[in-house]
Write a protein that holds these residues in place. Structure first.
Motif, PDB file in Angstrom:
ATOM      1  N   ILE A 144     -52.220   2.256  83.255  1.00  0.00           N
ATOM      2  CA  ILE A 144     -51.156   1.292  83.557  1.00  0.00           C
ATOM      3  C   ILE A 144     -50.502   0.835  82.254  1.00  0.00           C
ATOM      4  O   ILE A 144     -51.195   0.535  81.276  1.00  0.00           O
ATOM      5  CB  ILE A 144     -51.729   0.058  84.296  1.00  0.00           C
ATOM      6  N   ARG A 180     -47.280  -1.873  81.271  1.00  0.00           N
ATOM      7  CA  ARG A 180     -46.211  -2.772  81.737  1.00  0.00           C
ATOM      8  C   ARG A 180     -45.616  -3.517  80.568  1.00  0.00           C
ATOM      9  O   ARG A 180     -46.359  -3.996  79.700  1.00  0.00           O
ATOM     10  CB  ARG A 180     -46.767  -3.814  82.730  1.00  0.00           C
ATOM     11  N   TYR A 191     -43.440  -5.662  83.985  1.00  0.00           N
ATOM     12  CA  TYR A 191     -42.733  -4.615  84.753  1.00  0.00           C
ATOM     13  C   TYR A 191     -43.335  -3.238  84.447  1.00  0.00           C
ATOM     14  O   TYR A 191     -43.508  -2.877  83.274  1.00  0.00           O
ATOM     15  CB  TYR A 191     -41.230  -4.599  84.405  1.00  0.00           C
ATOM     16  N   ASP A 192     -43.607  -2.490  85.520  1.00  0.00           N
ATOM     17  CA  ASP A 192     -44.247  -1.182  85.359  1.00  0.00           C
ATOM     18  C   ASP A 192     -43.318  -0.208  84.628  1.00  0.00           C
ATOM     19  O   ASP A 192     -42.116  -0.144  84.904  1.00  0.00           O
ATOM     20  CB  ASP A 192     -44.596  -0.609  86.742  1.00  0.00           C
TER      21      ASP A 192
END
Ligand code: CMC
Length: 430
Positions: free
Chosen positions: A69, A71, A75-76
């Motif tokens: 992950i 971000r 926000y990804d």
């Protein structure tokens, strides 16, 4: 944002026992706060490479290396790469929120207004040898910028410093390329957006050349820059914080960040990957030979673009770039034997016990160079492209550090293992 915590960690050593507070981040990471460790126990910590050391609290980037992950400000990365422009992402990273339309307009206007560099700076470009590496030129020219913008180290000037850098580094990057190929410098064009303007300054051969920015290339470069924009406390970001912690100016901290990025274990890996693929291709695509070399403890050779300190499953940026490489080559009607080679190399490595055991996967640098090649960017410029993308991240790290109430100059300790005191020996007796 950060949770209050009643828990503590206990450290016991000889006759001493201390309770150390713990800090819990918003995504659940737990850190032992050792700020009082030395004053209470006389102990310090030892963590070469800082793999277990949290050097700051930060609101900029979240990475979960196990789950792949990444971000920016929550926000990804996949969503940003798909839906945002690089200027929006710059604003997000530096100022902490997605800009409203009016804010973005003002920001883009400021970037255009400040994109020119002082005419006298061209003289510096002329002084570099034609074969100078553009990363050396970039780092020197960013330091040189501070001589043309000697702004006092005062928070009321930070915004102007930030705009200067975001606006002018792309001009410097393009000029360093023009210098290396002996073409005239092309001035920034306020009618073009940030990425289009950069491409124009790179590829327009002369002021009269009717070069038009290809929208496929512009979109692809936007994506690449977004994917490189920020990556928390890596080597170059930590360098920016370290240099900035002396309250030297922002230009000097960013110039140091560029130098840190240049090395092949960090951003320089993107150039090294293409050189490695070229070498394997010239050697009859003998992938196995190079995989064996990478595994050999007696060889210095590493599979460039493989492995990461934090990502232990996959690097989400590499996944996006692998797909993007296919898409962009298709859209441009290009074929690149190095892309097929890279995919086969990835497959062999990912099925090899050595790489599986050490959890080594392709990182952001593995496929980016293939896309840069397709966009017409020469390999010596690859790390400059990385720097251009990473600039907002470095700036955000610097800004966050300077605004941090816990701000202190960075000054680690050491464990001295040299000679104890001994008498000076006159030269005739040595
Ligand atoms: N090829 C072969 N073996 C590797 C590689 C590789 N690319 N990367 C790590 N290893 C081995 C290493 O030899 C060690 O083996 P052993 O346990 O037997 O001694 C083990 O894996 C752990 O490696 P490490 O050097 O302790 O890991 P690190 O977290 O200190 O280093 C790294 C991370 C990225 C510097 C390293 O994986 C590497 O050198 N990769 C190649 C360079 C590269 O692609 N860099 C770009 C990084 S991502 C973008 C960026 O930061 O700019």
């Amino acid at each position: 944002m950060q949770q209050e915590n009643e828990e503590f960690a206990v450290l016991k050593f000889r006759d001493k026992e201390v309770n150390l507070p713990v800090i819990v981040g918003t995504e659940g990471e737990i850190a032992v706060d050792i700020q009082k460790l030395r004053s209470r126990t006389g102990l310090i910590t030892y963590d070469p490479g800082y793999g277990n050391t949290g050097s700051c609290k930060s609101t900029i980037t979240f990475i979960n290396g196990e789950e792949g992950i990444l971000r920016y400000r929550g926000y990804d990365i996949r969503e940003l790469a798909e839906k945002a422009s690089f200027t929006e992402v710059m604003y997000l990273i530096v100022f902490g929120k997605l800009p409203k339309e009016s804010e973005l307009k003002e920001f883009e206007h400021d970037l255009k207004e400040n994109a020119m560099i002082h005419e006298d700076m061209k003289k510096f470009f002329e002084g570099f040898p034609a074969n100078a590496h553009p990363m050396a030129v970039l780092s020197s020219m960013i330091t040189a910028l501070s001589t043309f913008h000697p702004i006092p180290d005062d928070p009321s000037h930070f915004r102007q410093d930030i705009i200067n850098l975001l606006a002018k580094v792309k001009t410097i990057a393009a000029y360093s390329y023009k210098k290396s190929i002996g073409q005239p410098y092309i001035y920034p064009d306020p009618n073009l957006d940030y990425v289009g303007d950069f491409l124009n300054m790179m590829f327009k051969k002369s002021p009269n050349d009717p070069y038009k920015v290809n929208p496929v290339i512009e979109k692809a470069l936007n994506k690449l820059l977004i994917l490189h924009a920020e990556h928390e406390q890596n080597c170059s970001a930590s360098t920016v914080r370290m240099v900035g912690s002396s309250k030297g100016n922002l230009y000097s901290a960013i110039s140091a960040g560029v130098s840190a990025l240049w090395g092949p274990l960090h951003g320089g890996a993107n150039q090294a990957v293409i050189e490695m693929l070229e070498q394997i291709h010239a050697d009859g695509d003998n992938i196995e030979k190079y995989v064996e070399m990478a595994k050999d403890p007696n060889s210095d050779f590493r599979l460039m673009g493989f492995g990461h300190r934090v990502y232990k499953n996959f690097d989400p940026r590499a996944l996006i770039l692998k797909q993007a490489a296919d898409d962009i080559l298709n859209e441009l009607g290009l074929q690149d034997p190095l892309l097929d080679l890279a995919k086969r190399l990835e497959e062999v490595a990912l099925n090899d016990e050595y790489f599986i055991k050490r959890r080594l996967y392709p990182n952001v640098d593995f496929y980016s160079g293939i896309i840069y090649r397709a966009l017409g960017i020469p390999k010596e410029m690859f790390t400059v492209m990385f720097a251009l993308g990473r600039l907002p991240g470095w700036i955000a790290q610097w800004k966050e550090m300077r605004e941090d109430p816990d701000f202190r100059i960075h000054r680690p300790r050491q464990i001295y293992i040299g000679e104890t005191e001994r008498p000076f020996v006159p030269i005739s007796q040595r």
